[in-house]
Design a protein around this motif. Structure first.
Motif, PDB file in Angstrom:
ATOM      1  N   ALA A   1      -9.364   2.739  12.720  1.00 36.37           N
ATOM      2  CA  ALA A   1      -9.144   4.075  13.282  1.00 36.37           C
ATOM      3  C   ALA A   1      -7.990   4.021  14.273  1.00 36.37           C
ATOM      4  O   ALA A   1      -7.799   3.013  14.961  1.00 36.37           O
ATOM      5  N   GLN A   2      -7.220   5.083  14.307  1.00 36.78           N
ATOM      6  CA  GLN A   2      -6.099   5.203  15.245  1.00 36.78           C
ATOM      7  C   GLN A   2      -5.146   4.012  15.122  1.00 36.78           C
ATOM      8  O   GLN A   2      -4.596   3.521  16.116  1.00 36.78           O
ATOM      9  N   GLY A   3      -4.982   3.559  13.869  1.00 36.50           N
ATOM     10  CA  GLY A   3      -4.084   2.438  13.609  1.00 36.50           C
ATOM     11  C   GLY A   3      -4.614   1.096  14.068  1.00 36.50           C
ATOM     12  O   GLY A   3      -3.879   0.102  14.070  1.00 36.50           O
ATOM     13  N   GLU A   4      -5.907   1.028  14.425  1.00 41.18           N
ATOM     14  CA  GLU A   4      -6.478  -0.188  14.987  1.00 41.18           C
ATOM     15  C   GLU A   4      -7.542  -0.769  14.065  1.00 41.18           C
ATOM     16  O   GLU A   4      -8.481  -0.079  13.675  1.00 41.18           O
ATOM     17  N   SER A   5      -7.386  -2.039  13.714  1.00 39.15           N
ATOM     18  CA  SER A   5      -8.414  -2.750  12.957  1.00 39.15           C
ATOM     19  C   SER A   5      -9.579  -3.101  13.881  1.00 39.15           C
ATOM     20  O   SER A   5      -9.427  -3.179  15.099  1.00 39.15           O
ATOM     21  N   LYS A   6     -10.760  -3.309  13.297  1.00 33.88           N
ATOM     22  CA  LYS A   6     -11.964  -3.663  14.063  1.00 33.88           C
ATOM     23  C   LYS A   6     -12.203  -2.662  15.198  1.00 33.88           C
ATOM     24  O   LYS A   6     -12.596  -3.031  16.312  1.00 33.88           O
TER      25      LYS A   6
ATOM     26  N   ARG B   1      -5.192  -7.659   8.429  1.00 33.50           N
ATOM     27  CA  ARG B   1      -3.999  -6.800   8.369  1.00 33.50           C
ATOM     28  C   ARG B   1      -3.821  -6.201   6.983  1.00 33.50           C
ATOM     29  O   ARG B   1      -3.350  -5.081   6.827  1.00 33.50           O
ATOM     30  N   ARG B   2      -4.189  -6.986   5.965  1.00 34.66           N
ATOM     31  CA  ARG B   2      -3.999  -6.500   4.595  1.00 34.66           C
ATOM     32  C   ARG B   2      -4.851  -5.274   4.309  1.00 34.66           C
ATOM     33  O   ARG B   2      -4.541  -4.516   3.381  1.00 34.66           O
ATOM     34  N   TYR B   3      -5.929  -5.057   5.059  1.00 36.46           N
ATOM     35  CA  TYR B   3      -6.740  -3.865   4.857  1.00 36.46           C
ATOM     36  C   TYR B   3      -5.937  -2.608   5.185  1.00 36.46           C
ATOM     37  O   TYR B   3      -5.962  -1.624   4.448  1.00 36.46           O
ATOM     38  N   ARG B   4      -5.226  -2.628   6.306  1.00 34.08           N
ATOM     39  CA  ARG B   4      -4.440  -1.455   6.679  1.00 34.08           C
ATOM     40  C   ARG B   4      -3.317  -1.204   5.678  1.00 34.08           C
ATOM     41  O   ARG B   4      -3.027  -0.060   5.329  1.00 34.08           O
ATOM     42  N   LEU B   5      -2.688  -2.283   5.205  1.00 34.08           N
ATOM     43  CA  LEU B   5      -1.636  -2.131   4.209  1.00 34.08           C
ATOM     44  C   LEU B   5      -2.190  -1.540   2.919  1.00 34.08           C
ATOM     45  O   LEU B   5      -1.579  -0.651   2.303  1.00 34.08           O
ATOM     46  N   HIS B   6      -3.352  -2.020   2.504  1.00 30.47           N
ATOM     47  CA  HIS B   6      -3.965  -1.511   1.279  1.00 30.47           C
ATOM     48  C   HIS B   6      -4.291  -0.021   1.418  1.00 30.47           C
ATOM     49  O   HIS B   6      -4.069   0.755   0.474  1.00 30.47           O
ATOM     50  N   LEU B   7      -4.803   0.387   2.564  1.00 28.97           N
ATOM     51  CA  LEU B   7      -5.117   1.799   2.761  1.00 28.97           C
ATOM     52  C   LEU B   7      -3.864   2.656   2.740  1.00 28.97           C
ATOM     53  O   LEU B   7      -3.872   3.777   2.211  1.00 28.97           O
ATOM     54  N   MET B   8      -2.781   2.143   3.300  1.00 31.29           N
ATOM     55  CA  MET B   8      -1.516   2.867   3.234  1.00 31.29           C
ATOM     56  C   MET B   8      -1.061   3.024   1.784  1.00 31.29           C
ATOM     57  O   MET B   8      -0.644   4.111   1.350  1.00 31.29           O
ATOM     58  N   GLU B   9      -1.144   1.936   1.021  1.00 32.60           N
ATOM     59  CA  GLU B   9      -0.754   1.999  -0.390  1.00 32.60           C
ATOM     60  C   GLU B   9      -1.664   2.943  -1.172  1.00 32.60           C
ATOM     61  O   GLU B   9      -1.204   3.665  -2.066  1.00 32.60           O
ATOM     62  N   GLU B  10      -2.954   2.952  -0.832  1.00 33.49           N
ATOM     63  CA  GLU B  10      -3.878   3.859  -1.513  1.00 33.49           C
ATOM     64  C   GLU B  10      -3.511   5.326  -1.277  1.00 33.49           C
ATOM     65  O   GLU B  10      -3.630   6.154  -2.185  1.00 33.49           O
ATOM     66  N   ARG B  11      -3.065   5.638  -0.071  1.00 32.21           N
ATOM     67  CA  ARG B  11      -2.628   7.009   0.194  1.00 32.21           C
ATOM     68  C   ARG B  11      -1.419   7.369  -0.675  1.00 32.21           C
ATOM     69  O   ARG B  11      -1.326   8.485  -1.198  1.00 32.21           O
ATOM     70  N   LEU B  12      -0.511   6.416  -0.849  1.00 32.24           N
ATOM     71  CA  LEU B  12       0.648   6.659  -1.707  1.00 32.24           C
ATOM     72  C   LEU B  12       0.239   6.762  -3.172  1.00 32.24           C
ATOM     73  O   LEU B  12       0.745   7.617  -3.911  1.00 32.24           O
ATOM     74  N   ARG B  13      -0.689   5.903  -3.598  1.00 31.69           N
ATOM     75  CA  ARG B  13      -1.140   5.943  -4.994  1.00 31.69           C
ATOM     76  C   ARG B  13      -1.821   7.268  -5.312  1.00 31.69           C
ATOM     77  O   ARG B  13      -1.731   7.764  -6.436  1.00 31.69           O
ATOM     78  N   SER B  14      -2.490   7.835  -4.325  1.00 33.63           N
ATOM     79  CA  SER B  14      -3.213   9.086  -4.571  1.00 33.63           C
ATOM     80  C   SER B  14      -2.284  10.279  -4.775  1.00 33.63           C
ATOM     81  O   SER B  14      -2.707  11.318  -5.293  1.00 33.63           O
ATOM     82  N   LEU B  15      -1.026  10.128  -4.391  1.00 33.30           N
ATOM     83  CA  LEU B  15      -0.081  11.247  -4.509  1.00 33.30           C
ATOM     84  C   LEU B  15       0.469  11.414  -5.915  1.00 33.30           C
ATOM     85  O   LEU B  15       0.899  12.513  -6.286  1.00 33.30           O
ATOM     86  N   LEU B  16       0.477  10.309  -6.688  1.00 30.76           N
ATOM     87  CA  LEU B  16       1.064  10.360  -8.024  1.00 30.76           C
ATOM     88  C   LEU B  16       0.120   9.704  -9.025  1.00 30.76           C
ATOM     89  O   LEU B  16      -0.495   8.674  -8.717  1.00 30.76           O
TER      90      LEU B  16
END
Length: 528
Positions: free
Chosen positions: A416-421, A258-273
């Motif tokens: 992909a499509q919000g789904e891990s594995k 689960r932490r992978y999806r959270l990290h990717l979400m945070e990475e998208r936010l980090r890339s904005l600023l």
């Protein structure tokens, strides 16, 4: 050329040279130490080295820092300054009369992400590769079976095994009396579908009598509480088989945490600023926002705000740390922090991150987990628990050709499509029930929160405020009392930090000659 798990030593009498080697993914352990008199010790357990009276017992301060951050001592350290672990995918060649060299790395997985396959093509090839890996690991002259948790990884292994065997597959599961931790019904679905010879142990939820046994088994501090059910499922399996297949390694290669999806979400936010803006803005929010362990996950924003002030490696390290930076600063005594000399367990992640090619955020953290969490936590847990029962556990999802191939696939096939594995689930759709693959991930867990406010309350208080811990000079007594009192009162959930300290205290007790005691739980055994 070797394929699978191994750790071995060869002595070349003519060249007077010792050759040590460990498998690529670190499934099997190998420890070594050079004594002051020039003797070299090596073995598959740290306790085999500790049997030598000349081996020093001085605790490595950096190993303590790593343990309280990660829950294990990362390769190549051990808890003792006098001994080391041979890292995975490394060899060590020692010639008599010459200085001890540095280990040599003979293999490294490369996340090239350059394979151009459609999802359907990749899923078809994955099934072929899974079958090959599992077929090789089903070669056995002794009774063979599989762990079956009801999760997608172990279920996929059992599905492939059933297609390769003319006889019913032996499967083993652990059930818990506490429904919040029980996945037995999902394991039963898979067992019924493939008509396996299914064995289940139901363990009472208060199975905490293994604490001292685990401390003895692991030889150094180890803080994954799922070691308890892992010990139990190995105990069950050994009653019926000698070799068993496991689904370990799937989360790291298929992108399952689960932490992978959270990290990717945070990475998208980090890339904005840019970092210079993120640090002051989100740093302030992280300080002001209350800690809310009790709240639904969507409202636990403090950790996310803090993560956004960091670079990707710092942020991921922060997300997997048991005691995060500020907690370790409060836990350790001033004198011990001086001993550390500024060393930070983050250095472990920095070292491996420097080896990663490219900038794909998922590939980065998958590589970090393959080098750290998989080896130091997962493989350590399974090896010690299985060896305690003379059970051989084989890991088809850690087949190195499979791991190499998966590393060539784009990250869009893993999450992909919000789904891990995503790819694994797509490939298993013809083989497994939809409910098995697309339900929330549970994992092996035990009710630490309730234990530490109930039946283990006094042990926690005695251990965390007792002389054994305080006498080391490593800890801040006031903060240890705070952990106990805040958790007991219900103000905070400190169950993971308390377990981590409790297991360190249990390790110290073993070093002081403590007894290995196992309180047997009430177990109801059934063959289904």
């Amino acid at each position: 050329r070797f394929r699978g798990m191994f750790a071995f030593a060869l002595w070349d009498r003519n060249q007077e040279t010792l050759f040590l080697a460990r498998d690529r993914l670190g499934v099997k352990p190998l420890f070594y130490a050079l004594l002051p008199n020039g003797q070299l010790l090596f073995g598959s357990e740290l306790k085999s080295l500790l049997a030598h009276p000349e081996l020093g017992r001085e605790i490595d301060p950096c190993a303590v820092e790593e343990y309280f951050a990660l829950g294990y001592v990362a390769e190549p350290r051990t808890i003792f300054t006098s001994a080391k672990k041979l890292p995975p995918a490394h060899t060590l060649r020692v010639r008599r009369g010459q200085p001890l060299p540095e280990p040599h790395e003979y293999w490294k997985v490369r996340f090239t992400l350059d394979q151009r396959l459609t999802a359907t093509e990749a899923a078809e090839e994955l099934v072929i590769r899974l079958r090959e890996s599992i077929r090789l690991r089903m070669i056995s002259e002794v009774p063979l079976g599989a762990f079956l948790s009801g999760g997608v990884d172990s279920s996929a292994v059992v599905a492939m095994m059933a297609g390769l065997s003319s006889d019913p597959v032996n499967t083993c599961s652990i059930a818990f009396t506490d429904p919040a931790f029980n996945e037995a019904q999902f394991a039963q679905q898979v067992a019924d579908r493939y008509q396996t010879r299914h064995f289940v142990d139901t363990v009472e939820s208060d199975d905490f009598g293994l604490i001292d046994t685990l401390a003895w088994l692991y030889d150094e501090p180890y803080a994954d509480s799922s070691a308890i059910p892992t010990y139990r499922v190995c105990q069950l399996a050994r009653k019926h088989v000698t070799v068993t297949l496991s689904g370990d390694g799937g989360d790291e290669s298929f992108g399952g945490y689960r932490r992978y999806r959270l990290h990717l979400m945070e990475e998208r936010l980090r890339s904005l600023l840019p970092l210079r803006i993120r640090q002051p803005v989100f740093g302030l929010l992280g300080r002001l926002y209350p800690k809310a362990d009790w709240a639904p996950r969507v409202f636990r924003a403090k950790t996310t705000f803090q993560a956004l002030t960091r670079d990707p490696v710092q942020a991921y390290f922060h997300s997997v740390s048991i005691l995060r930076d500020e907690m370790r600063q409060q836990l350790f005594s001033d004198s011990f922090k001086t001993q550390l000399g500024g060393y930070d367990a983050l250095n472990v992640f920095r070292r491996y991150a420097a080896q990663v090619e490219g900038s794909d955020p998922l590939a980065l953290i998958q590589y970090l987990d393959l080098k750290t969490y998989l080896v130091g936590d997962i493989n350590t847990k399974v090896d010690r628990a299985s060896m305690a029962h003379s059970l051989e556990v084989r890991e088809p999802l850690m087949d190195h050709p499979l791991v190499e191939w998966l590393a060539t696939l784009p990250s869009s096939l893993k999450i992909a499509q919000g789904e891990s594995k995503y790819l694994l689930k797509k490939s298993m759709e013809p083989h497994l029930p939809h409910e098995i693959m697309y339900r929330p991930k549970m994992g092996f867990a035990v009710p630490l929160i309730r234990w530490f406010r109930g039946p283990l309350k006094q042990r926690v208080r005695d251990s965390l405020t007792g002389e054994r811990l305080l006498g080391t000079g490593l800890f801040n007594a006031d903060y240890l009392r705070h952990l106990v009192e805040a958790h007991e009162s219900g103000r905070r959930d400190y169950s993971a930090p308390i377990w981590t300290v409790l297991m360190f205290e249990a390790f110290l007790r073993q070093m002081d000659g403590g007894e290995r005691v196992e309180k047997q739980p009430d177990i109801k055994r059934q063959s289904l």
